[in-house]
Design a protein around this motif. Structure first.
Motif, PDB file in Angstrom:
ATOM      1  N   LYS A  41      37.428  40.977  41.848  1.00  0.00           N
ATOM      2  CA  LYS A  41      36.293  41.455  42.289  1.00  0.00           C
ATOM      3  C   LYS A  41      35.720  40.298  43.643  1.00  0.00           C
ATOM      4  O   LYS A  41      36.283  40.526  45.067  1.00  0.00           O
ATOM      5  CB  LYS A  41      34.803  42.056  41.700  1.00  0.00           C
ATOM      6  CG  LYS A  41      34.970  43.573  41.273  1.00  0.00           C
ATOM      7  CD  LYS A  41      33.367  43.739  40.665  1.00  0.00           C
ATOM      8  CE  LYS A  41      32.801  44.483  41.097  1.00  0.00           C
ATOM      9  NZ  LYS A  41      31.925  44.358  40.527  1.00  0.00           N
ATOM     10  N   THR A  42      35.281  38.862  43.826  1.00  0.00           N
ATOM     11  CA  THR A  42      34.593  38.097  44.350  1.00  0.00           C
ATOM     12  C   THR A  42      36.204  38.242  45.282  1.00  0.00           C
ATOM     13  O   THR A  42      36.012  38.046  47.053  1.00  0.00           O
ATOM     14  CB  THR A  42      33.914  36.952  44.209  1.00  0.00           C
ATOM     15  OG1 THR A  42      32.910  37.869  43.680  1.00  0.00           O
ATOM     16  CG2 THR A  42      33.600  36.347  45.433  1.00  0.00           C
ATOM     17  N   ALA A  43      36.310  37.017  44.670  1.00  0.00           N
ATOM     18  CA  ALA A  43      38.523  36.670  45.872  1.00  0.00           C
ATOM     19  C   ALA A  43      39.084  37.971  45.901  1.00  0.00           C
ATOM     20  O   ALA A  43      39.929  37.685  47.087  1.00  0.00           O
ATOM     21  CB  ALA A  43      38.930  35.788  44.237  1.00  0.00           C
ATOM     22  N   PHE A  44      39.730  38.267  45.037  1.00  0.00           N
ATOM     23  CA  PHE A  44      40.685  39.995  45.427  1.00  0.00           C
ATOM     24  C   PHE A  44      40.201  40.758  46.403  1.00  0.00           C
ATOM     25  O   PHE A  44      41.030  41.532  46.696  1.00  0.00           O
ATOM     26  CB  PHE A  44      41.562  40.089  43.896  1.00  0.00           C
ATOM     27  CG  PHE A  44      42.810  38.514  43.837  1.00  0.00           C
ATOM     28  CD1 PHE A  44      43.586  38.246  44.420  1.00  0.00           C
ATOM     29  CD2 PHE A  44      41.871  37.375  43.094  1.00  0.00           C
ATOM     30  CE1 PHE A  44      44.583  37.053  43.822  1.00  0.00           C
ATOM     31  CE2 PHE A  44      42.834  35.998  42.611  1.00  0.00           C
ATOM     32  CZ  PHE A  44      44.130  36.546  42.891  1.00  0.00           C
ATOM     33  N   ILE A  66      38.610  47.400  36.650  1.00  0.00           N
ATOM     34  CA  ILE A  66      38.905  47.250  38.229  1.00  0.00           C
ATOM     35  C   ILE A  66      39.940  47.635  38.680  1.00  0.00           C
ATOM     36  O   ILE A  66      41.412  47.404  38.894  1.00  0.00           O
ATOM     37  CB  ILE A  66      38.548  45.620  38.558  1.00  0.00           C
ATOM     38  CG1 ILE A  66      39.145  44.548  38.293  1.00  0.00           C
ATOM     39  CG2 ILE A  66      36.909  44.871  38.029  1.00  0.00           C
ATOM     40  CD1 ILE A  66      38.993  43.336  38.564  1.00  0.00           C
ATOM     41  N   ARG A  67      39.642  48.379  40.794  1.00  0.00           N
ATOM     42  CA  ARG A  67      40.384  48.750  40.807  1.00  0.00           C
ATOM     43  C   ARG A  67      40.634  48.792  42.448  1.00  0.00           C
ATOM     44  O   ARG A  67      39.780  48.081  43.051  1.00  0.00           O
ATOM     45  CB  ARG A  67      40.202  49.940  40.345  1.00  0.00           C
ATOM     46  CG  ARG A  67      42.488  50.927  41.019  1.00  0.00           C
ATOM     47  CD  ARG A  67      41.491  53.053  40.767  1.00  0.00           C
ATOM     48  NE  ARG A  67      42.053  52.751  39.660  1.00  0.00           N
ATOM     49  CZ  ARG A  67      41.987  53.493  39.005  1.00  0.00           C
ATOM     50  NH1 ARG A  67      42.015  55.087  39.419  1.00  0.00           N
ATOM     51  NH2 ARG A  67      42.923  54.171  37.431  1.00  0.00           N
ATOM     52  N   PRO A 172      32.312  44.039  46.619  1.00  0.00           N
ATOM     53  CA  PRO A 172      32.939  42.906  47.948  1.00  0.00           C
ATOM     54  C   PRO A 172      34.282  43.866  48.839  1.00  0.00           C
ATOM     55  O   PRO A 172      34.761  44.815  47.804  1.00  0.00           O
ATOM     56  CB  PRO A 172      33.941  42.397  47.490  1.00  0.00           C
ATOM     57  CG  PRO A 172      33.183  42.297  46.137  1.00  0.00           C
ATOM     58  CD  PRO A 172      32.633  43.553  45.349  1.00  0.00           C
ATOM     59  N   THR A 173      34.355  43.676  49.992  1.00  0.00           N
ATOM     60  CA  THR A 173      35.389  44.830  50.142  1.00  0.00           C
ATOM     61  C   THR A 173      36.320  43.898  50.221  1.00  0.00           C
ATOM     62  O   THR A 173      36.982  43.231  49.740  1.00  0.00           O
ATOM     63  CB  THR A 173      35.483  44.279  52.298  1.00  0.00           C
ATOM     64  OG1 THR A 173      35.059  43.000  52.302  1.00  0.00           O
ATOM     65  CG2 THR A 173      33.915  44.682  53.181  1.00  0.00           C
ATOM     66  N   HIS A 275      46.318  39.688  57.232  1.00  0.00           N
ATOM     67  CA  HIS A 275      45.048  40.406  56.952  1.00  0.00           C
ATOM     68  C   HIS A 275      44.622  39.917  55.214  1.00  0.00           C
ATOM     69  O   HIS A 275      43.539  38.659  55.689  1.00  0.00           O
ATOM     70  CB  HIS A 275      44.366  41.531  57.326  1.00  0.00           C
ATOM     71  CG  HIS A 275      43.387  41.548  56.485  1.00  0.00           C
ATOM     72  ND1 HIS A 275      41.964  41.715  57.050  1.00  0.00           N
ATOM     73  CD2 HIS A 275      43.040  42.757  55.471  1.00  0.00           C
ATOM     74  CE1 HIS A 275      41.490  42.460  56.671  1.00  0.00           C
ATOM     75  NE2 HIS A 275      41.925  42.910  55.320  1.00  0.00           N
ATOM     76  N   THR A 276      45.677  40.063  54.278  1.00  0.00           N
ATOM     77  CA  THR A 276      45.146  40.189  53.163  1.00  0.00           C
ATOM     78  C   THR A 276      44.813  38.414  52.742  1.00  0.00           C
ATOM     79  O   THR A 276      43.884  38.173  52.143  1.00  0.00           O
ATOM     80  CB  THR A 276      46.145  40.544  52.698  1.00  0.00           C
ATOM     81  OG1 THR A 276      46.266  42.355  52.692  1.00  0.00           O
ATOM     82  CG2 THR A 276      46.111  40.720  51.301  1.00  0.00           C
TER      83      THR A 276
END
Ligand code: FE2
Length: 376
Positions: A41-44, A66-67, A172-173, A275-276
């Motif tokens: 979640k945090t990193a990706f 998670i998605r 996270p975004t 961006h990614t």
């Protein structure tokens, strides 16, 4: 042997006996599902989707789904000793156990695969809760990896029966990751063609691209690879095997540390790699680095591209061109204590290939990592 690029063209009247709607999810067996979910979640930029564990009546396994857009990851850990998941983790470390394929009819997919010689992992089974029902079935592929077939047209829940919605205040975004582009397996020397035949015969896939050790070698190490694709090209599974070289190749290193065959990398597509990758870097994801000279030669090799070369150089993004367009790609360092699995981020701008022009620079970068680990 020349590499070949021959997109799958279905003959008239040819019926795909294994239609696949997409990648349903990828499940990793990990030693700490709760912390792994937090990392992804945090990193990706994945978001909480669903949970299964003690609170849902599952006394054996805790799983977090998670998605991000069309990519669903499931992180699963055992709740007690002596489990299959525990044994899997003890042998392999964290790694991919399941590639779940979304199908319209999981019973039919299973039967078609079984009559063509598949090894069963799970007979078609109905799972239901208040929100409907799902049919799951599964077959074994290389190593201990399995393909599950998931039929979910009669299900309206957040993920699968047995899971409940995972409400979290921490979302996270997103980082712009959109779907699984391809997923690569590493198999033992001399076994690549066996698994090519498996995907051809059992799943109706086609070999759309081949690389031999002349394509993929450095001064020291080599590997061979064949890309298998399903009928409509949505699912692509390249298969690597090590080739003889002066030193130990990355595939050998993987096989040694994973203690067997398994998934080497999952490639996730983005519409905006700049961006990614900027986002992932700011969140602590580490990537392989190619030398500056790679970028000095880039324009001559790939011609005009939309992106500024300086930006690509700063982020260490690689570029390759084929007959149909170009692609941008980058590879993370391995994400586990053992030098096994990693991720690729890819943006396709017409190109349908896999970055052959980057292989040499990339494998030299991997060799530098191996050198640091003392495993070259
Ligand atoms: Fe890849």
């Amino acid at each position: 042997m020349e590499s070949i690029l021959s997109p799958v063209k279905e003959k008239q009247g040819f019926k795909d006996f294994m239609p696949i709607l997409g990648t349903d999810y990828v499940e990793l067996y990990v030693s700490n599902s709760k912390q792994a979910a937090h990392y992804y979640k945090t990193a990706f930029g994945f978001k909480s989707l669903a949970y299964s564990g003690l609170e849902t009546g599952n006394k054996d396994v805790e799983s977090y789904a998670i998605r991000q857009d069309k990519i669903t990851l499931v992180l699963s850990s055992p709740l007690h000793s002596g489990s299959d998941i525990g044994r899997h983790i003890d042998r392999h470390g964290d790694g991919v156990k399941v590639t779940a394929l979304w199908v319209d009819d999981a019973t039919r997919s299973y039967e078609e695969a079984m009559k063509r010689g598949a090894r069963s992992f799970m007979e078609p089974t109905r799972h239901e809760d208040d929100l409907g029902w799902v049919i799951k079935s599964g077959i074994c592929t290389y190593g201990e990896v399995v393909h599950l077939f998931i039929e979910r047209k009669n299900y309206n829940g957040p993920f699968l029966p047995g899971y409940r919605k995972w409400e979290s205040n921490y979302q996270p975004t997103e980082t712009g990751l959109r779907y699984v582009d391809h997923m690569v397996g590493n198999v033992e020397m001399g076994r690549m063609n066996h698994w090519v035949k498996f995907y051809e015969e059992v799943m109706g896939f086609k070999n759309i691209l081949s690389f031999d050790d002349n394509d993929i070698s450095t001064e020291f190490t080599a590997l061979m690879s064949k890309v298998m694709s399903n009928g409509d090209g949505k699912i692509k599974f390249p298969i690597n095997e090590p080739a003889a070289g002066l030193k130990k190749s990355q595939v050998d290193e993987y096989l040694e540390f994973y203690e067997g065959e398994g998934v080497q990398h999952v490639a996730m597509a983005t519409n905006d790699i700049i961006h990614t990758v900027s986002e992932l870097r700011s969140r602590g994801v580490e990537f392989l680095e190619v030398p500056d000279t790679y970028y000095d030669a880039l324009k001559d090799r790939v011609g005009d591209i939309d992106e500024r070369i300086d930006t690509l150089r700063d982020l260490n993004i690689l570029v390759d061109r084929d007959e149909e367009g170009y692609l941008l790609q980058i590879f993370t360092k391995t994400v586990n204590p053992r030098p096994t699995m990693f991720f690729e981020i890819i943006q396709r701008k017409g190109a349908t290939s896999f970055g052959k022009g980057n292989f040499k620079a990339l494998f030299e970068a991997i060799e530098r990592e191996q050198e640091l680990r003392g495993t070259l």
